[in-house]
Design a protein around this motif. Sequence first.
Motif, mmCIF file in Angstrom:
data_model
loop_
_atom_site.group_PDB
_atom_site.id
_atom_site.type_symbol
_atom_site.label_atom_id
_atom_site.label_comp_id
_atom_site.label_asym_id
_atom_site.label_seq_id
_atom_site.Cartn_x
_atom_site.Cartn_y
_atom_site.Cartn_z
ATOM 1 N N THR A 251 0.866 -1.181 0.000
ATOM 2 C CA THR A 251 0.000 0.000 0.000
ATOM 3 C C THR A 251 0.900 1.228 0.000
ATOM 4 O OG1 THR A 251 -1.779 -1.130 1.184
ATOM 5 C CG2 THR A 251 -1.789 1.286 1.217
ATOM 6 N N ILE A 252 0.799 2.035 -1.036
ATOM 7 C CA ILE A 252 1.703 3.164 -1.227
ATOM 8 C C ILE A 252 0.972 4.485 -1.059
ATOM 9 C CG2 ILE A 252 1.377 3.374 -3.734
ATOM 10 C CD1 ILE A 252 4.438 3.774 -3.948
ATOM 11 N N VAL A 253 1.635 5.445 -0.446
ATOM 12 C CA VAL A 253 1.105 6.805 -0.341
ATOM 13 C C VAL A 253 1.522 7.564 -1.600
ATOM 14 C CG1 VAL A 253 1.114 8.961 0.952
ATOM 15 C CG2 VAL A 253 1.227 6.779 2.172
ATOM 16 N N THR A 254 0.541 7.944 -2.405
ATOM 17 C CA THR A 254 0.833 8.652 -3.659
ATOM 18 C C THR A 254 0.521 10.129 -3.486
ATOM 19 O OG1 THR A 254 0.396 6.660 -4.955
ATOM 20 C CG2 THR A 254 0.341 8.744 -6.142
ATOM 21 N N ALA A 255 1.498 10.816 -2.892
ATOM 22 C CA ALA A 255 1.393 12.267 -2.740
ATOM 23 C C ALA A 255 2.058 12.971 -3.904
ATOM 24 C CB ALA A 255 2.017 12.707 -1.418
ATOM 25 N N PRO A 298 -3.253 1.773 6.631
ATOM 26 C CA PRO A 298 -1.947 1.229 7.036
ATOM 27 C C PRO A 298 -1.018 1.085 5.822
ATOM 28 C CG PRO A 298 -3.641 -0.475 7.108
ATOM 29 C CD PRO A 298 -4.321 0.777 6.703
ATOM 30 N N PHE A 299 -0.247 2.111 5.558
ATOM 31 C CA PHE A 299 0.599 2.149 4.361
ATOM 32 C C PHE A 299 1.942 1.467 4.614
ATOM 33 C CE2 PHE A 299 0.812 6.130 6.717
ATOM 34 C CZ PHE A 299 2.167 6.305 6.941
ATOM 35 N N THR A 300 2.514 0.934 3.523
ATOM 36 C CA THR A 300 3.776 0.190 3.621
ATOM 37 C C THR A 300 4.905 0.839 2.829
ATOM 38 O OG1 THR A 300 3.197 -1.221 1.738
ATOM 39 C CG2 THR A 300 2.523 -1.988 3.918
ATOM 40 N N VAL A 301 4.551 1.699 1.866
ATOM 41 C CA VAL A 301 5.547 2.305 0.979
ATOM 42 C C VAL A 301 5.258 3.797 0.854
ATOM 43 C CG1 VAL A 301 6.613 2.255 -1.320
ATOM 44 C CG2 VAL A 301 5.671 0.153 -0.351
ATOM 45 N N MET A 302 6.315 4.598 0.805
ATOM 46 C CA MET A 302 6.168 6.022 0.555
ATOM 47 C C MET A 302 7.222 6.467 -0.447
ATOM 48 S SD MET A 302 5.244 8.063 4.066
ATOM 49 C CE MET A 302 5.050 9.569 3.100
ATOM 50 N N THR A 303 6.807 7.324 -1.354
ATOM 51 C CA THR A 303 7.757 7.977 -2.252
ATOM 52 C C THR A 303 7.576 9.481 -2.090
ATOM 53 O OG1 THR A 303 6.161 7.972 -4.076
ATOM 54 C CG2 THR A 303 7.700 6.115 -3.953
ATOM 55 N N GLY A 304 8.587 10.230 -2.472
ATOM 56 C CA GLY A 304 8.467 11.683 -2.361
ATOM 57 C C GLY A 304 9.753 12.368 -2.739
ATOM 58 N N VAL A 305 9.764 13.662 -2.564
ATOM 59 C CA VAL A 305 10.965 14.470 -2.750
ATOM 60 C C VAL A 305 11.317 15.084 -1.397
ATOM 61 C CG1 VAL A 305 10.514 14.971 -5.184
ATOM 62 C CG2 VAL A 305 9.581 16.476 -3.431
ATOM 63 N N ASN A 306 12.514 15.591 -1.286
ATOM 64 C CA ASN A 306 12.993 16.124 -0.013
ATOM 65 C C ASN A 306 12.029 17.160 0.568
ATOM 66 O OD1 ASN A 306 15.588 16.284 1.796
ATOM 67 N ND2 ASN A 306 15.000 18.405 1.427
ATOM 68 N N ILE A 328 9.345 0.638 3.208
ATOM 69 C CA ILE A 328 10.342 1.263 2.349
ATOM 70 C C ILE A 328 9.920 2.688 1.994
ATOM 71 C CG2 ILE A 328 9.297 0.325 0.224
ATOM 72 C CD1 ILE A 328 12.147 0.035 -0.891
ATOM 73 N N CYS A 329 10.884 3.602 1.999
ATOM 74 C CA CYS A 329 10.660 4.998 1.622
ATOM 75 C C CYS A 329 11.717 5.383 0.596
ATOM 76 C CB CYS A 329 10.773 5.925 2.824
ATOM 77 S SG CYS A 329 9.621 5.575 4.158
ATOM 78 N N VAL A 330 11.283 5.937 -0.527
ATOM 79 C CA VAL A 330 12.208 6.283 -1.607
ATOM 80 C C VAL A 330 12.088 7.758 -1.930
ATOM 81 C CG1 VAL A 330 12.975 5.748 -3.948
ATOM 82 C CG2 VAL A 330 11.912 3.959 -2.557
ATOM 83 N N GLY A 331 13.233 8.437 -1.958
ATOM 84 C CA GLY A 331 13.276 9.851 -2.314
ATOM 85 C C GLY A 331 13.952 10.044 -3.650
#
Length: 561
Positions: A251-255, A298-306, A328-331
């Motif tokens: 489950t990913i947060v798509t911000a 209940p999210f498991t993955v996040m992506t984003g920028v600084n 996992i979190c990816v920037g």
Amino acid sequence: MEKIWLKSYPNEVPEFINPDHYTSVVDLIEQATFRYANRTAYISMGDIRTYAEIEQRSRHFASFLQQLGLAKGSRVALMMPNLFQHPIALFGILRAGLIVVNVNPLYTPREMAHQLKDSGAETIIALDTFATTLQAALPETDIKHIIISSVGDQLSFFKHHFINLAIKYIKKAVPKYSLKNTIRFNQAIKIGATIEYKSPIITGEDIAFLQYTGGTTGVAKGAMLTHRNILANLAQAKGVFGPIFSERPQTIVTALPLYHVFALTVNCMLMLDNGGTSLLIPNPRDMQSTLKAMAKVPFTVMTGVNTLFSGFLRQDAFKKLNFSTLRICVGGGMPVHKSVAEQWHEITGCHLLEGYGLTECSPLVAVNPYNLQYYSGSIGLPVPSTDIRLVDNDGNDVELGSPGELWVKGPQVMKGYWCNADATREIMQDDWLKTGDIATIDEHGYIRIVDRKKEMILVSGFNVYPNEIEDIVMQHPKVLEAAAIGLPHPATGESIRVCVVKKDPSLTDIELISHCKNFLTGYKMPRQISFHEDLPKSSVGKILRRELKDIILVQKGKDNE
């Protein structure tokens, strides 16, 4: 060069990937939506849509586009924030055999007109809150078909009407507009449901997206990303994150907006292949609403920028979220600052993995290993099936540890720039793409970006090109000379300063910023104006931005002493 980075790969990460596992992105869409039919694909404003629902509605939308008479390969512009409408329209465009032209909804009319005209798009799907911008841009474009949607259109019946009325009459966020040849998004889907869908023949070499970027210089160019490019980058992302994504649906947060190439590949395509769930955040700048939505899932993955990560860290409500499921979190998009990465880990218990990519590479080129347990300060290791070179100004490979321009080769590298052979030749040499970034690589294969050969400014993960800013500033009658540079900024990575030589002594910074607001979208706006007697120039009269930037940084250092 020798692939020294392979020895640093976790055991589960492959050296090579298969970019032809699916024949096209359409093949991926249809297999995934069938395989995961009953799973939740997207969550938005408290509503859910299953993969089966997304498949049906995107198929009906594809049928509608086909009945418009659009030939295979026609370009369709998509100007939509993160709502259910976005994946439905995106998948529908591709399933109709057409090319997606992602458009930033925050563009000014000038910026939008350039992209629509350059791409040759004759159809656009847009949200009504941005209709006046579209209306102003239309005279300069070839648009014939306009599909308009409202925020709540794909929500459940009562929520659909309530939200649309609230946005229009309470928030007054829908300006009055006058557009001809329009049809409502929901109506288009209803019409499409009455028409037989005809599956087009699509190969991996067909163009899937025109993803606009500044390239190395000048105005925005359309990077031609083929179906194979996107599928290759999907497989590469799956390769480096595989052990996590192969365990179970995530489950990913798509911000990040789905029109951004980073979110397109990771949040959209990777999650589609995984059968995971995407929590759609339509406006991440509304932190209160964003955090309320995140608290319910209940999210498991996040992506984003600084910028996004830093913004979250400043919110007390963020610190109260449950991070027990976060894996996992990816920037990407811009450098992840050490202070942000360390505070992020302290609060969430999850390391921020910095990656690096370019629109021209679909976009992923390198990323830190999924099991990294510290802040590396690097952009990580090249992803599978990717070759890199670091070269000097003569195109010769530099010694290990020495800085050189980063060149990239792999199945994710674009076909070229749309209708711009000169720009393509400038950035491509044989199968190598010249990134314009100066980097070093250590004995373990970790890459560090040390400078940018191209003088692009990076604001919150978005490319800003000095030429474009300077062109606008120079249109002001009181300006004699101008140079745009990027200066370090703790929140956005860089902020834009325009250095100006006055033609008229009465010119003020307030007057010039007001002028820029008429032509530039928010992240391209200069935050500082400084006036100078003259600007440093080369022997042929070219303004030396790098030297100017160094002078200002030295002066700022003295002022802070």
